[in-house]
Design a protein around this motif. Structure first.
Motif, PDB file in Angstrom:
ATOM      1  N   LYS A 130       0.831  -1.207   0.000  1.00 53.89           N
ATOM      2  CA  LYS A 130       0.000   0.000   0.000  1.00 53.89           C
ATOM      3  C   LYS A 130       0.871   1.264   0.000  1.00 53.89           C
ATOM      4  O   LYS A 130       0.658   2.194   0.780  1.00 53.89           O
ATOM      5  CB  LYS A 130      -0.944   0.002   1.205  1.00 53.89           C
ATOM      6  N   VAL A 131       1.843   1.276  -0.895  1.00 52.51           N
ATOM      7  CA  VAL A 131       2.735   2.423  -1.033  1.00 52.51           C
ATOM      8  C   VAL A 131       2.068   3.469  -1.919  1.00 52.51           C
ATOM      9  O   VAL A 131       1.564   3.156  -2.999  1.00 52.51           O
ATOM     10  CB  VAL A 131       4.088   1.999  -1.633  1.00 52.51           C
ATOM     11  N   ILE A 132       2.052   4.708  -1.465  1.00 55.09           N
ATOM     12  CA  ILE A 132       1.454   5.805  -2.227  1.00 55.09           C
ATOM     13  C   ILE A 132       2.550   6.439  -3.076  1.00 55.09           C
ATOM     14  O   ILE A 132       3.552   6.921  -2.556  1.00 55.09           O
ATOM     15  CB  ILE A 132       0.824   6.843  -1.286  1.00 55.09           C
ATOM     16  N   ALA A 133       2.356   6.423  -4.393  1.00 58.10           N
ATOM     17  CA  ALA A 133       3.406   6.883  -5.304  1.00 58.10           C
ATOM     18  C   ALA A 133       2.796   7.708  -6.431  1.00 58.10           C
ATOM     19  O   ALA A 133       1.576   7.723  -6.633  1.00 58.10           O
ATOM     20  CB  ALA A 133       4.158   5.681  -5.878  1.00 58.10           C
ATOM     21  N   ALA A 134       3.662   8.394  -7.173  1.00 52.02           N
ATOM     22  CA  ALA A 134       3.208   9.230  -8.284  1.00 52.02           C
ATOM     23  C   ALA A 134       2.547   8.380  -9.359  1.00 52.02           C
ATOM     24  O   ALA A 134       2.997   7.280  -9.671  1.00 52.02           O
ATOM     25  CB  ALA A 134       4.386  10.002  -8.865  1.00 52.02           C
TER      26      ALA A 134
ATOM     27  N   LEU B  76      -4.034   9.267   3.617  1.00 47.31           N
ATOM     28  CA  LEU B  76      -4.028  10.008   2.361  1.00 47.31           C
ATOM     29  C   LEU B  76      -4.307  11.486   2.628  1.00 47.31           C
ATOM     30  O   LEU B  76      -5.177  11.830   3.432  1.00 47.31           O
ATOM     31  CB  LEU B  76      -5.087   9.447   1.414  1.00 47.31           C
ATOM     32  N   VAL B  77      -3.568  12.346   1.956  1.00 44.71           N
ATOM     33  CA  VAL B  77      -3.726  13.793   2.110  1.00 44.71           C
ATOM     34  C   VAL B  77      -4.208  14.369   0.785  1.00 44.71           C
ATOM     35  O   VAL B  77      -3.607  14.125  -0.265  1.00 44.71           O
ATOM     36  CB  VAL B  77      -2.397  14.459   2.524  1.00 44.71           C
ATOM     37  N   GLN B  78      -5.299  15.115   0.820  1.00 42.87           N
ATOM     38  CA  GLN B  78      -5.855  15.690  -0.392  1.00 42.87           C
ATOM     39  C   GLN B  78      -4.966  16.809  -0.927  1.00 42.87           C
ATOM     40  O   GLN B  78      -4.451  17.640  -0.173  1.00 42.87           O
ATOM     41  CB  GLN B  78      -7.264  16.224  -0.127  1.00 42.87           C
ATOM     42  N   ASP B  79      -4.793  16.809  -2.238  1.00 44.20           N
ATOM     43  CA  ASP B  79      -3.942  17.787  -2.914  1.00 44.20           C
ATOM     44  C   ASP B  79      -4.707  19.088  -3.127  1.00 44.20           C
ATOM     45  O   ASP B  79      -5.844  19.086  -3.604  1.00 44.20           O
ATOM     46  CB  ASP B  79      -3.493  17.203  -4.255  1.00 44.20           C
TER      47      ASP B  79
ATOM     48  N   LEU C  80      -6.861   1.586  -8.096  1.00 44.44           N
ATOM     49  CA  LEU C  80      -5.531   1.904  -7.581  1.00 44.44           C
ATOM     50  C   LEU C  80      -5.286   3.407  -7.486  1.00 44.44           C
ATOM     51  O   LEU C  80      -4.340   3.842  -6.832  1.00 44.44           O
ATOM     52  CB  LEU C  80      -4.447   1.269  -8.459  1.00 44.44           C
ATOM     53  N   ASP C  81      -6.117   4.212  -8.139  1.00 43.53           N
ATOM     54  CA  ASP C  81      -5.975   5.664  -8.001  1.00 43.53           C
ATOM     55  C   ASP C  81      -6.285   6.046  -6.558  1.00 43.53           C
ATOM     56  O   ASP C  81      -7.303   5.634  -5.994  1.00 43.53           O
ATOM     57  CB  ASP C  81      -6.930   6.383  -8.953  1.00 43.53           C
TER      58      ASP C  81
ATOM     59  N   MET D 297      -1.872  10.563  -7.499  1.00 45.03           N
ATOM     60  CA  MET D 297      -1.108   9.529  -6.810  1.00 45.03           C
ATOM     61  C   MET D 297      -1.850   8.205  -6.936  1.00 45.03           C
ATOM     62  O   MET D 297      -3.059   8.162  -7.155  1.00 45.03           O
ATOM     63  CB  MET D 297      -0.925   9.883  -5.332  1.00 45.03           C
ATOM     64  N   MET D 298      -1.099   7.105  -6.791  1.00 38.79           N
ATOM     65  CA  MET D 298      -1.703   5.786  -6.864  1.00 38.79           C
ATOM     66  C   MET D 298      -1.146   4.905  -5.749  1.00 38.79           C
ATOM     67  O   MET D 298      -0.144   5.246  -5.113  1.00 38.79           O
ATOM     68  CB  MET D 298      -1.445   5.149  -8.230  1.00 38.79           C
ATOM     69  N   ILE D 299      -1.814   3.798  -5.502  1.00 37.46           N
ATOM     70  CA  ILE D 299      -1.411   2.869  -4.449  1.00 37.46           C
ATOM     71  C   ILE D 299      -0.889   1.596  -5.100  1.00 37.46           C
ATOM     72  O   ILE D 299      -1.581   0.972  -5.906  1.00 37.46           O
ATOM     73  CB  ILE D 299      -2.593   2.556  -3.511  1.00 37.46           C
TER      74      ILE D 299
END
Length: 414
Positions: free
Chosen positions: A141-145, A398-401, A159-160, A171-173
């Motif tokens: 469950k890594v959050i990545a670009a 998760l932090v909203q952009d 996955l988004d 970002m995606m998981i």
């Protein structure tokens, strides 16, 4: 999906151009079935050439920690993760917290030993049986670009991460050892920033010596333990800058006579360092690993070469470790069952204390590579599932952009 020939061409390009572009670290979040011994496998030989040239190579261990029956599986490290000079990384699970006291190894992370092999003139097969992975890092469950028009998102929209409406900032998981390996590659870069003259072997030593041992996981699951960047950088900063292959065995390794305290505190949890290194077929511990220069820290040799195993018994080809360094005589699996004892391994498919030792890898055809070392047959679905679903635990919050980056620049919706 890609071809082995393309990967080999890329590695050859890196070797030819690493001085021009100051390439110091290569991450390989890919793999293929480890069939041939690392001594003969083209990918492994290409990795060795890079490491001998002073380039750190980090490789994903693979996502085949269970068999088709759901049993824990040993012996599924993929190429080039079976190459002893590579830093092979398995996937850890943080369970969505910053605290380190609840971390563990994911169910799907590939376990050692390596089962690549060669056959002698009498038709007898000899397995490499190397202890791998070297360490683990967060990979569940890594959050990545997220890339724009990402095919994986198109196929798996769940996955988004849902954190942004800006296409260039989404970002995606993701899950898998392919997510864990870049964390270790980034750590290697920071070690080189602290001490630019570090060799690949010294970097591997620093990362494994300072790793956090995870409770209830053995050497073939976690290697030395989980990545501990704080400890590795702190130790790297006191490594001498004038070391070379000609430095005599036993000379001081550090600039200080007092080594750093072998403990790290993260998120109010203090843990001891592993204080050992993973060698080819064993594990070595001892304070002299960091207080005295070892000849295996140079270039052109392997960390596992020439381990002195007590009473003058030399294993390997002549590179000695210094005094007061202990090497283990077995790797405990399950309820204390010794798996790696005097170099003898159990046969294929034997039920161990807590898992099954896998047989030979499945040849995938003419050099076909799949993301994160996917094998043919049932294992294909397992690896894809691990990458898409992962272990059923939460991600970090998760932090909203807001659309504004840390430089105050506004994103564009296009």
């Amino acid at each position: 999906v890609g071809s082995a020939s393309n990967v080999l061409s890329a590695l050859d390009w890196v070797l030819a151009n690493h001085t021009t572009h100051n390439i110091r670290v290569v991450n390989m979040s890919l793999g293929m079935a480890a069939i041939d011994s690392y001594k003969n496998d083209p990918l492994c030989r290409a990795v060795r050439r890079l490491v001998d040239a002073g380039i750190v190579v980090v490789a994903a261990a693979g996502n085949h920690g269970t068999n088709s029956a759901g049993q824990k599986a040993y012996g599924n490290i993929h190429a080039p993760g079976n190459e002893p000079s590579a830093i092979t990384v398995g996937a850890a699970n943080t369970f969505g917290t910053n605290a380190r006291n609840d971390d563990g190894v994911t169910t799907y992370s590939s376990r050692g030993p390596t089962r690549s092999s060669w056959t002698d003139a009498d038709g007898v097969r000899h397995y490499d049986n190397l202890v791998k992975p070297d360490l683990v890092a967060p990979g569940n469950k890594v959050i990545a670009a997220e890339a724009i028009n990402c095919l994986l998102i198109q196929q798996n929209p769940e996955l988004d991460a849902g954190t942004s409406t800006y296409p260039s900032r989404k970002m995606m998981i993701l899950n898998g050892s392919s997510m864990a390996a870049p964390a270790v590659a980034g750590a290697a870069v920071l070690l080189l920033q602290a001490r630019p003259k570090l060799t690949p072997n010294l970097i591997k030593m620093l990362l494994t010596y300072t790793a956090q041992p995870l409770a209830n996981f053995n050497l073939l699951e976690q290697g030395a333990g989980q990545l501990n960047l704080e400890g590795a950088v702190r130790l790297a900063k006191v490594v001498r800058t004038d070391l070379s292959n000609s430095t005599p065995l036993g000379q001081p390794l550090l600039t200080s006579s007092k080594p750093p305290t072998p403990r790290t505190t993260i998120a109010n949890f203090t843990f001891p360092w592993a204080q050992g290194i993973v060698l080819n077929h064993t594990h070595a511990t001892g304070i002299n690993l960091i207080t005295q220069y070892q000849k295996i820290y140079g270039t052109g040799v392997l960390l596992g070469d020439g381990v002195l195993a007590g009473d003058g018994v030399l294993l390997g080809d002549g590179v000695l470790l210094g005094d007061n360094i202990l090497t283990s005589d077995g790797s405990a699996l399950g309820a204390g069952a010794v798996f790696l004892s005097t170099g003898v391994l159990l046969g294929d498919g034997v039920l161990l204390g807590d898992g099954v030792l896998m047989g030979d890898g499945v040849l995938m055809g003419d050099g076909v590579l799949m993301g994160d070392g996917v094998l043919m047959g049932d294992a294909t679905a397992q690896a894809q599932s691990a990458r898409v679903v992962g272990d059923a635990t939460v991600s970090l919050e998760l932090v909203q952009d807001t659309g504004v980056d840390n430089q105050g620049h506004q994103g564009h919706r296009r």
